[in-house]
Design a protein around this motif. Structure first.
Motif, mmCIF file in Angstrom:
data_model
loop_
_atom_site.group_PDB
_atom_site.id
_atom_site.type_symbol
_atom_site.label_atom_id
_atom_site.label_comp_id
_atom_site.label_asym_id
_atom_site.label_seq_id
_atom_site.Cartn_x
_atom_site.Cartn_y
_atom_site.Cartn_z
ATOM 1 N N GLY A 90 17.183 82.172 101.877
ATOM 2 C CA GLY A 90 17.712 81.384 102.971
ATOM 3 C C GLY A 90 17.769 82.155 104.268
ATOM 4 O O GLY A 90 17.985 83.366 104.266
ATOM 5 N N VAL A 91 17.563 81.457 105.372
ATOM 6 C CA VAL A 91 17.693 82.024 106.716
ATOM 7 C C VAL A 91 18.618 81.082 107.479
ATOM 8 O O VAL A 91 18.315 79.897 107.613
ATOM 9 N N GLU A 92 19.732 81.608 107.921
ATOM 10 C CA GLU A 92 20.680 80.805 108.687
ATOM 11 C C GLU A 92 20.845 81.437 110.058
ATOM 12 O O GLU A 92 21.063 82.638 110.163
ATOM 13 N N VAL A 93 20.731 80.625 111.091
ATOM 14 C CA VAL A 93 20.888 81.093 112.462
ATOM 15 C C VAL A 93 22.065 80.334 113.064
ATOM 16 O O VAL A 93 22.038 79.102 113.127
ATOM 17 N N SER A 94 23.091 81.055 113.477
ATOM 18 C CA SER A 94 24.276 80.420 114.060
ATOM 19 C C SER A 94 23.989 80.026 115.512
ATOM 20 O O SER A 94 23.033 80.515 116.114
ATOM 21 N N ASP A 96 25.409 81.116 117.967
ATOM 22 C CA ASP A 96 25.527 82.338 118.759
ATOM 23 C C ASP A 96 24.356 83.294 118.531
ATOM 24 O O ASP A 96 24.400 84.449 118.948
ATOM 25 N N ALA A 97 23.335 82.848 117.818
ATOM 26 C CA ALA A 97 22.120 83.630 117.522
ATOM 27 C C ALA A 97 22.374 84.774 116.554
ATOM 28 O O ALA A 97 21.672 85.781 116.574
ATOM 29 N N ASP A 98 23.365 84.617 115.676
ATOM 30 C CA ASP A 98 23.566 85.567 114.584
ATOM 31 C C ASP A 98 22.759 85.062 113.396
ATOM 32 O O ASP A 98 22.793 83.875 113.072
ATOM 33 N N VAL A 99 22.026 85.962 112.748
ATOM 34 C CA VAL A 99 21.153 85.582 111.640
ATOM 35 C C VAL A 99 21.711 86.146 110.345
ATOM 36 O O VAL A 99 22.061 87.325 110.271
ATOM 37 N N VAL A 100 21.792 85.294 109.328
ATOM 38 C CA VAL A 100 22.189 85.716 107.989
ATOM 39 C C VAL A 100 21.041 85.363 107.057
ATOM 40 O O VAL A 100 20.640 84.196 106.965
ATOM 41 N N ILE A 101 20.517 86.380 106.379
ATOM 42 C CA ILE A 101 19.389 86.194 105.465
ATOM 43 C C ILE A 101 19.871 86.453 104.054
ATOM 44 O O ILE A 101 20.472 87.499 103.778
ATOM 45 N N ASP A 132 22.632 89.421 116.272
ATOM 46 C CA ASP A 132 22.986 90.286 115.155
ATOM 47 C C ASP A 132 22.327 89.740 113.899
ATOM 48 O O ASP A 132 22.076 88.545 113.792
ATOM 49 N N ALA A 133 22.045 90.618 112.958
ATOM 50 C CA ALA A 133 21.430 90.195 111.698
ATOM 51 C C ALA A 133 22.179 90.818 110.537
ATOM 52 O O ALA A 133 22.659 91.950 110.623
ATOM 53 N N GLU A 134 22.267 90.055 109.462
ATOM 54 C CA GLU A 134 22.938 90.520 108.248
ATOM 55 C C GLU A 134 22.105 90.058 107.060
ATOM 56 O O GLU A 134 21.554 88.959 107.063
ATOM 57 N N VAL A 135 22.018 90.908 106.034
ATOM 58 C CA VAL A 135 21.266 90.558 104.835
ATOM 59 C C VAL A 135 22.218 90.549 103.649
ATOM 60 O O VAL A 135 22.971 91.498 103.442
ATOM 61 N N ASN A 136 22.195 89.468 102.903
ATOM 62 C CA ASN A 136 22.951 89.368 101.655
ATOM 63 C C ASN A 136 21.956 89.451 100.511
ATOM 64 O O ASN A 136 21.097 88.581 100.370
#
Length: 159
Positions: A90-94, A96-101, A132-136
């Motif tokens: 999954g790729v989620e973009v808030s 506020d342009a924060d990305v959670v992968i 900002d980017a974060e990976v789970n």
């Protein structure tokens, strides 16, 4: 007025059946009339302009740029990018342009288990417009070959 008395019931002895369709009732068309373009019921729909996707939704500019960056990362053991390989869940973009992968690896004992999530985070964070980017990293559901795209299967000779 109570709930039960809201409807009235009429009892009848018989109902006249509706008339049956007959071949004689069919509209006779000439060959030219059959080939002539009929009214296009989708005409108005097809003339509408597509609604613009917000940047963080699939089809949006920022979302697609992140996916394109992920497609540049290749698994070192398999000559396919990690997106088409199905490692990205999954790729989620808030807004506020924060990305959670959310991603996985082919196996917990993968030789790049320590470095791959960091590389994914770095690549996603380097996309212009991402704040900002974060990976789970997850192991459930486990990765399997059924998660690969058709392009990946073709590249690996599985189609």
């Amino acid at each position: 007025m109570s709930e039960q008395s809201r409807f009235s019931v009429e009892e009848v002895d018989a109902v006249t059946p509706p008339p049956r369709a007959k071949v004689e009732d069919a509209v006779i068309e000439t060959a030219a009339e059959k080939l002539e373009r009929k009214r296009d019921y989708l005409e108005g729909f097809l003339q509408q302009k597509p609604q613009a996707a917000t940047p963080g939704e699939p089809g949006g500019e920022l979302y697609e740029a992140v996916v394109a960056a992920l497609k540049e990362i290749f698994d070192p053991e398999i000559p396919v990018n990690i997106y088409d390989l199905g490692l990205i869940y999954g790729v989620e973009v808030s807004p506020d342009a924060d990305v959670v992968i959310t991603m996985t690896l082919t196996t917990p004992h993968c030789p790049v288990a320590e470095s791959m999530p960091g590389e994914v985070e770095l690549r996603a964070a380097s996309v212009p417009g991402v704040r900002d980017a974060e990976v789970n990293l997850v192991w459930d559901p486990p990765w399997g070959p059924d998660r690969m795209s058709d392009e990946a299967r073709l590249e690996l000779g599985m189609l």
